[in-house]
Write a protein that holds these residues in place. Structure first.
Motif, PDB file in Angstrom:
ATOM      1  N   MET A   1       0.712  -1.528   0.204  1.00 37.67           N
ATOM      2  CA  MET A   1       0.650  -0.029  -0.092  1.00 37.67           C
ATOM      3  C   MET A   1       0.927   1.361  -0.171  1.00 37.67           C
TER       4      MET A   1
ATOM      5  N   ASP B   1      -3.038   5.661  -1.612  1.00 44.65           N
ATOM      6  CA  ASP B   1      -3.545   4.609  -1.086  1.00 44.65           C
ATOM      7  C   ASP B   1      -3.894   4.391   0.010  1.00 44.65           C
ATOM      8  N   LEU B   2      -3.679   5.006   1.162  1.00 44.55           N
ATOM      9  CA  LEU B   2      -3.729   5.320   2.226  1.00 44.55           C
ATOM     10  C   LEU B   2      -4.916   6.254   2.944  1.00 44.55           C
TER      11      LEU B   2
ATOM     12  N   LEU C   1      -8.437   5.477   1.411  1.00 50.36           N
ATOM     13  CA  LEU C   1      -9.127   5.303   2.278  1.00 50.36           C
ATOM     14  C   LEU C   1      -8.787   5.793   3.453  1.00 50.36           C
TER      15      LEU C   1
ATOM     16  N   TYR D   1     -11.331   3.605   7.149  1.00 48.12           N
ATOM     17  CA  TYR D   1     -10.576   3.158   7.825  1.00 48.12           C
ATOM     18  C   TYR D   1     -11.236   3.553   8.945  1.00 48.12           C
TER      19      TYR D   1
ATOM     20  N   VAL E   1     -14.042   0.221   7.171  1.00 44.90           N
ATOM     21  CA  VAL E   1     -12.835  -0.687   6.145  1.00 44.90           C
ATOM     22  C   VAL E   1     -12.725  -2.233   5.892  1.00 44.90           C
ATOM     23  N   ASP E   2     -13.342  -2.752   4.711  1.00 47.18           N
ATOM     24  CA  ASP E   2     -12.606  -4.232   4.750  1.00 47.18           C
ATOM     25  C   ASP E   2     -10.939  -4.645   5.372  1.00 47.18           C
TER      26      ASP E   2
ATOM     27  N   VAL F   1      -8.654  -4.765   4.260  1.00 48.04           N
ATOM     28  CA  VAL F   1      -7.058  -3.349   3.785  1.00 48.04           C
ATOM     29  C   VAL F   1      -6.864  -2.315   5.378  1.00 48.04           C
ATOM     30  N   CYS F   2      -7.862  -2.954   6.341  1.00 49.30           N
ATOM     31  CA  CYS F   2      -7.172  -2.745   7.772  1.00 49.30           C
ATOM     32  C   CYS F   2      -6.043  -3.297   7.873  1.00 49.30           C
TER      33      CYS F   2
ATOM     34  N   GLU G   1      -3.867  -3.990   6.039  1.00 49.61           N
ATOM     35  CA  GLU G   1      -2.467  -3.199   4.418  1.00 49.61           C
ATOM     36  C   GLU G   1      -2.379  -2.180   5.432  1.00 49.61           C
ATOM     37  N   PHE G   2      -3.547  -1.215   6.197  1.00 49.63           N
ATOM     38  CA  PHE G   2      -3.411   0.096   6.255  1.00 49.63           C
ATOM     39  C   PHE G   2      -1.976   0.251   7.910  1.00 49.63           C
TER      40      PHE G   2
END
Length: 92
Positions: free
Chosen positions: A1, A5-6, A9, A13, A18-19, A22-23, A25-26
């Motif tokens: 990521m 991108d962060l 979203l 987040y 958020v999915d 994805v969390c 990845e954050f």
């Protein structure tokens, strides 16, 4: 990521919508990216302050400096471009 991108979203987040993948990845991104950590922490702190609905009192010296600096800054920002000195290497 990537940082972009962060930021794209970020609202989802912080809201917790958020999915979960994805969390993850954050979290991985923020573990190695201090600027993104700071952004997310600042947003969380801002939300926490506003959730309580109570105004936050500024220390008087800071309040005074802020109220003195704002009009000066406003004048600087309102100066027509023709009168604003050009900053070599910054301004086109």
């Amino acid at each position: 990521m990537k940082c972009e991108d962060l930021l794209r979203l970020l609202n989802d987040y912080v809201d917790g919508t958020v999915d979960p993948a994805v969390c993850d990845e954050f979290e991985k991104h923020m573990a190695g990216c201090n600027p993104c950590q700071v952004v997310v922490d600042n947003i969380r702190q801002t939300i926490t302050l506003y959730q309580h609905g109570q105004p936050c009192e500024l220390p008087q010296p800071f309040h005074d400096r802020l109220h003195q600096a704002l009009p000066e800054r406003w004048k600087t920002c309102r100066t027509p471009a023709a009168q604003t000195p050009r900053r070599p290497g910054i301004d086109p």
